[in-house]
Each structure stands twice: as C-alpha cells, then as structure tokens.
Design an enzyme around this catalytic site. Structure first.
Site, PDB file in Angstrom:
ATOM      1  N   CYS A 126    -104.761  28.352  17.986  1.00 53.49           N
ATOM      2  CA  CYS A 126    -105.184  27.255  17.103  1.00 53.49           C
ATOM      3  C   CYS A 126    -104.916  25.886  17.726  1.00 53.49           C
ATOM      4  O   CYS A 126    -105.785  24.997  17.703  1.00 53.49           O
ATOM      5  CB  CYS A 126    -104.500  27.366  15.741  1.00 53.49           C
ATOM      6  SG  CYS A 126    -102.725  27.663  15.822  1.00 53.49           S
ATOM      7  N   HIS A 234    -102.426  21.188  11.975  1.00 54.53           N
ATOM      8  CA  HIS A 234    -101.605  20.930  13.161  1.00 54.53           C
ATOM      9  C   HIS A 234    -101.951  19.554  13.737  1.00 54.53           C
ATOM     10  O   HIS A 234    -103.116  19.146  13.744  1.00 54.53           O
ATOM     11  CB  HIS A 234    -101.867  21.983  14.236  1.00 54.53           C
ATOM     12  CG  HIS A 234    -101.320  23.339  13.914  1.00 54.53           C
ATOM     13  ND1 HIS A 234    -100.527  23.608  12.818  1.00 54.53           N
ATOM     14  CD2 HIS A 234    -101.469  24.530  14.572  1.00 54.53           C
ATOM     15  CE1 HIS A 234    -100.200  24.907  12.826  1.00 54.53           C
ATOM     16  NE2 HIS A 234    -100.761  25.474  13.865  1.00 54.53           N
TER      17      HIS A 234
END
Length: 329
Positions: A126, A234
C-alpha cells in the site's frame, strides 16, 4: 466473466466488494470466497445474497479472475492451484511481489508489462503504490538518484485487530493488543517485523518494490515506517534527489496532469493532503511541494492516500480492468 474475491469477509475484501460495486466490470458470475469457518454464510453484493464458498470449491468453479486478499500463506498455497485451472490471480499479499517470474503492477505506471500468460500478478504494498504514483512522472522527467521516505501509517494497514485496539484505547477499554505497545497518543517506529539489518519488512518493501515497478534500479531508496493512531490513510514525507534540476511550477504542473494524482498545495488557505480527506477516495494526494534548500536538485513532497482503496482494493481491481480492456483474460 466469473470473478472470485478471496478473503471476501476481511478488511480489504470488504473494500474490494465496495469498489467492485462502484466500478462497471462485466461480471456475469460473482464468487465470494473465505475460510472454512465462513463457508456457507451469506454475503450481500449489489443487493443480492451470495453463499460464501471455500477455496477448494472456488478452484472447481474455475473463475476467470480471482482477486486475492487473504494473507501470504494462503496466496502461496492457493494461487498456483487457481492458476493451474486457467484463473488469473491478482494477489494483494506480499507473497509474490519480489518473485522475478511475477509482475508487480500499478496499472497507470507499468500495466504494459502484463500478458495473457501472467496467471499470478502481484499487487504492490500500500505504501509503495502511493509513493510510485508520484515518483514515476518525476523520475521520467528529472531522473532520480536517491529517495528518502518517512511514513505515517494508519492502524487499518495492520488489520481489524489493530483498529479494535485503537478503538478500545480511545474508549478506555482493556482489550486484545495488535501492537507491543499502546498506539493511542503514540507513534510506533515498527511496521511489520524487524529484519536482521535493523529495518522492518515494511521499510524494505519501500526500498525494493519501486525499483521493480519503475523497471529501474539506478536510484537508491531508504525508508523509516511509523505507525500512528489514525484510523485510515497512509501519509509519507518524501525527499527526492534528482540528476537534473527542476522548476517547482513545472513539478506542480507535471503532478497535477498525472492521472490518479490530485495536487493539494495551497498553503495560504492551509490546504495540503490529510488522511481524513483521502478517506474513501481512489486518488493519491500530493502537497507541501518544495525545494530542499540543503542540497541541489532535491525536492520534498507529502503524499497521502487511502491505504485500503488505492493502496489495496482499488489497485487490484484496476489491474483486472486493464486485463479485461486489453483482452488478456
């Protein structure tokens, strides 16, 4: 077009179902797959009830595409079994990413590497996906020499247990711990397990995966990955040294014209990327674009994305879309 979602009841699997509902894939048969204990239970998709099947049953059904999000061990055991019956597996775990015989794909960057013979395709980490989305156009124009990354990663990247830990801490409840320390009001420089070199697995993914995706190992990368008490999304502080100089206006223009990237960089109005605004979105957000005044030809960026969408589910489904559009499945 028979599509199976392996790990359909998990955190990423649930987001996969949501993204599949939003996008217009030509699915004629939908097959939800989960562990033995979930088999036989019902699952809702596009307003219809489906019965969850086991991995063994799903292989017998010979889906055209299987979207995997069930962990590395499951992928290592079962992806080859699906591939043997002609299914194209797109795997969201780390199991196949650095296998030299498997493609590691972000469709906007290197979808062109895919062929009809690729039966196991790896979805990148990711943190890597959002990073290379910004690095790719810059590397093509200015040629990177060195990249230094510090990540600020949400608990959803660890999984349901970690989200529950944060929820419990915020509610003052004693519960099961996903981390060796409290995460609320804290920052853990500890994403995934530590390796012999003192880095974590997450940090080494950030070092190795961009080179494979960009098909270039001429630049160097170093990373520090930190878990923070954010529910989702994130963030990354990225410092990039280039071979060639750049103009900041050109950098902003290049990034803003890159499909899948949204530039948020209006400091006068306190506009910059934040996880709370990236939630449930598929784009990668880039801001705090500025020159590193300590070193020539060097740029600082702040990159944010929803790790469960573009960082996982959406990128996996975009690979499937690319395969379908190019008649590779």
């Amino acid at each position: 077009m028979k599509i199976a979602v392996v790990g359909a009841t998990g955190m990423v699997g649930t987001v996969m179902l949501k993204v599949l509902e939003e996008r217009n894939l030509p699915i004629t048969e939908f097959i939800p797959v989960a562990s033995e204990r979930s088999a036989g239970k019902k699952l809702s998709y596009k307003g219809k009830e489906y019965t969850i099947v086991t991995l063994a049953d799903a292989v017998k059904m010979k889906p055209d595409v299987a979207l995997f999000s069930a962990g590395g061990d499951t992928s290592l055991e079962w992806a080859p079994k699906f591939a043997e019956v002609g299914t194209t597996v797109i795997d969201n775990s780390s199991a196949w990413r650095m296998d030299p015989t498997k493609k590691l794909v972000v469709p906007e960057i290197n979808g062109d590497v895919l062929t009809a013979d690729d039966k196991i395709i790896a979805n990148p980490n990711c943190s890597t996906i959002q990073l290379v989305m910004a690095l790719s156009p810059l590397h093509l124009k200015y040629k990177m020499k060195r990249v230094v990354i510090s990540t600020y990663q949400s608990v959803s990247g660890t999984g349901v247990k970690a989200v529950q830990q944060l929820d419990n801490e915020e509610a003052g409840i004693e519960g099961e711990m996903a981390y060796p320390h409290k995460i609320g009001r804290n920052a853990l420089p500890h994403c995934d397990v530590f390796l012999e070199n003192g880095y974590t697995k997450e940090e080494m993914k950030l070092v190795k995966e961009p080179k494979k995706i960009l098909r270039d190992d001429s630049f160097s990368v170093t990373a520090t990955a930190v878990r923070i008490p954010t529910a989702g999304g994130h963030s990354e502080a990225v410092n990039i040294q280039f071979e060639n100089d750049f103009d900041l206006a050109d950098v902003r223009k290049l990034l803003s014209e890159t499909p899948g990237i949204i530039v948020e960089d209006d400091l006068a109005n306190n506009i910059y990327p934040m996880p709370i605004n990236a939630h449930d979105k598929d784009e990668v957000f880039v801001g705090r674009i500025r020159r590193d005044e300590s070193q020539e030809n060097t740029l600082n960026l702040w990159i944010v994305a929803d790790n469960l969408r573009k960082g996982a589910a959406t990128n996996t489904i975009q690979i499937a879309e690319y395969l379908i559009a190019n008649n590779l499945v």
